[in-house]
Design a protein around this motif. Structure first.
Motif, PDB file in Angstrom:
ATOM      1  N   THR A   8       0.710  -1.148   0.007  1.00 51.10           N
ATOM      2  CA  THR A   8      -0.124  -0.130   0.076  1.00 51.10           C
ATOM      3  C   THR A   8       0.978   1.187  -0.145  1.00 51.10           C
ATOM      4  O   THR A   8       0.352   2.488  -0.154  1.00 51.10           O
ATOM      5  CB  THR A   8      -0.725  -0.030   1.094  1.00 51.10           C
ATOM      6  OG1 THR A   8      -0.008   0.035   2.495  1.00 51.10           O
ATOM      7  CG2 THR A   8      -1.917  -1.185   1.068  1.00 51.10           C
ATOM      8  N   PHE A 164      -5.601   4.611  -5.645  1.00 50.57           N
ATOM      9  CA  PHE A 164      -5.890   3.262  -4.902  1.00 50.57           C
ATOM     10  C   PHE A 164      -6.499   3.830  -3.613  1.00 50.57           C
ATOM     11  O   PHE A 164      -7.386   2.724  -3.143  1.00 50.57           O
ATOM     12  CB  PHE A 164      -4.217   2.722  -4.507  1.00 50.57           C
ATOM     13  CG  PHE A 164      -4.546   1.365  -3.593  1.00 50.57           C
ATOM     14  CD1 PHE A 164      -5.107   0.308  -3.834  1.00 50.57           C
ATOM     15  CD2 PHE A 164      -3.824   1.523  -2.252  1.00 50.57           C
ATOM     16  CE1 PHE A 164      -4.942  -0.676  -2.897  1.00 50.57           C
ATOM     17  CE2 PHE A 164      -3.925   0.711  -1.493  1.00 50.57           C
ATOM     18  CZ  PHE A 164      -4.375  -0.478  -1.542  1.00 50.57           C
ATOM     19  N   ARG A 195       1.498  -2.648  -9.123  1.00 48.49           N
ATOM     20  CA  ARG A 195       0.231  -2.069  -8.734  1.00 48.49           C
ATOM     21  C   ARG A 195      -0.016  -2.104  -7.206  1.00 48.49           C
ATOM     22  O   ARG A 195       0.286  -3.228  -6.530  1.00 48.49           O
ATOM     23  CB  ARG A 195      -0.766  -2.879  -9.386  1.00 48.49           C
ATOM     24  CG  ARG A 195      -1.186  -2.597 -10.872  1.00 48.49           C
ATOM     25  CD  ARG A 195      -1.536  -1.397 -11.229  1.00 48.49           C
ATOM     26  NE  ARG A 195      -1.786  -1.663 -12.872  1.00 48.49           N
ATOM     27  CZ  ARG A 195      -1.474  -0.624 -13.724  1.00 48.49           C
ATOM     28  NH1 ARG A 195      -0.938   0.572 -13.006  1.00 48.49           N
ATOM     29  NH2 ARG A 195      -1.883  -0.581 -15.013  1.00 48.49           N
ATOM     30  N   ARG A 197      -1.825  -2.737  -3.858  1.00 47.20           N
ATOM     31  CA  ARG A 197      -2.936  -3.805  -3.497  1.00 47.20           C
ATOM     32  C   ARG A 197      -3.081  -3.988  -1.855  1.00 47.20           C
ATOM     33  O   ARG A 197      -2.162  -3.285  -1.323  1.00 47.20           O
ATOM     34  CB  ARG A 197      -2.579  -5.107  -4.168  1.00 47.20           C
ATOM     35  CG  ARG A 197      -1.361  -5.574  -3.630  1.00 47.20           C
ATOM     36  CD  ARG A 197      -1.079  -7.206  -3.757  1.00 47.20           C
ATOM     37  NE  ARG A 197       0.417  -7.632  -3.634  1.00 47.20           N
ATOM     38  CZ  ARG A 197       0.516  -8.094  -2.437  1.00 47.20           C
ATOM     39  NH1 ARG A 197      -0.306  -7.981  -1.425  1.00 47.20           N
ATOM     40  NH2 ARG A 197       1.982  -8.443  -2.264  1.00 47.20           N
TER      41      ARG A 197
END
Length: 202
Positions: A8, A164, A195, A197
């Motif tokens: 994150t 995100f 990415r 997540r």
């Protein structure tokens, strides 16, 4: 080398993007940790923060800008950090702006999730204003889509983090030039392979 990271973290993603752009990803073993609870991290980094890089020698480096500059130095022709001159100061200034905005965004995300009686509304407003101002400043920049510097890498990590954390918030409408740049950059393998997540198990 081992990169201790949280999926994150925009700062950890920044380093991971850099490893891909520099062709070093296959030399890095990823160690996913929760920096709030994993006591091992404190033994490596007194701040218990990610990203933290453990070198083959056992030496430990931390802070994303330091890690990226070290990794850049491992390549035959470093380019993330230009040599002395205007281009270097431009890259470092972009990095500073994006990293500062990422820090503010992390604070905002955490504070928004506090109980209402524990929030400081004035601080939330200040954080939001800072992020909006940073995006407006980035909108006026001529960002590269090739031969990326640490500036562009840092901006990409910031924008990916905003998507995100707040997928419902539209930062693109007031920043069409920045949005068009990010759309093009976000298709790069270095972005697809890193990415954000949720942590494993969540």
């Amino acid at each position: 080398m081992e990169l201790w990271y949280a999926p994150t973290s925009p700062f950890a993603r920044k380093v991971r993007i850099a490893t891909h752009e520099l062709g070093l990803a296959d030399r890095i073993r990823l160690v996913e940790v929760d920096p709030w609870t994993d006591v091992r991290l404190r033994t490596l980094n007194p701040l218990a923060k990610v990203p933290t890089l453990v070198l083959e020698s056992g030496e430990v480096l931390y802070e994303s800008g330091v890690l990226c500059e070290y990794l850049d130095s491992l390549t035959p022709e470093p380019h993330l950090f230009p040599a002395a001159g205007p281009q270097r100061w431009r890259a470092l200034l972009l990095q500073g702006l994006a990293d500062g905005a990422s820090t503010v965004a992390s604070r905002l995300f955490a504070d928004e999730r506090r109980p209402a009686n524990q929030r400081a509304e004035a601080m939330l407003a200040r954080f939001t204003q800072a992020i909006d101002a940073a995006l407006r400043a980035l909108e006026s920049q001529a960002l590269r889509t090739d031969s990326l510097t640490i500036g562009e890498v840092s901006v990409a990590a910031l924008l990916g983090s905003l998507d995100f954390r707040w997928p419902e918030r539209d930062w693109r409408a007031p920043c069409p030039r920045l949005a068009a740049w990010f759309q093009q950059l976000d298709a790069r393998p270095s972005m697809r392979d890193t990415r954000h997540r949720l942590p494993a198990g969540n």
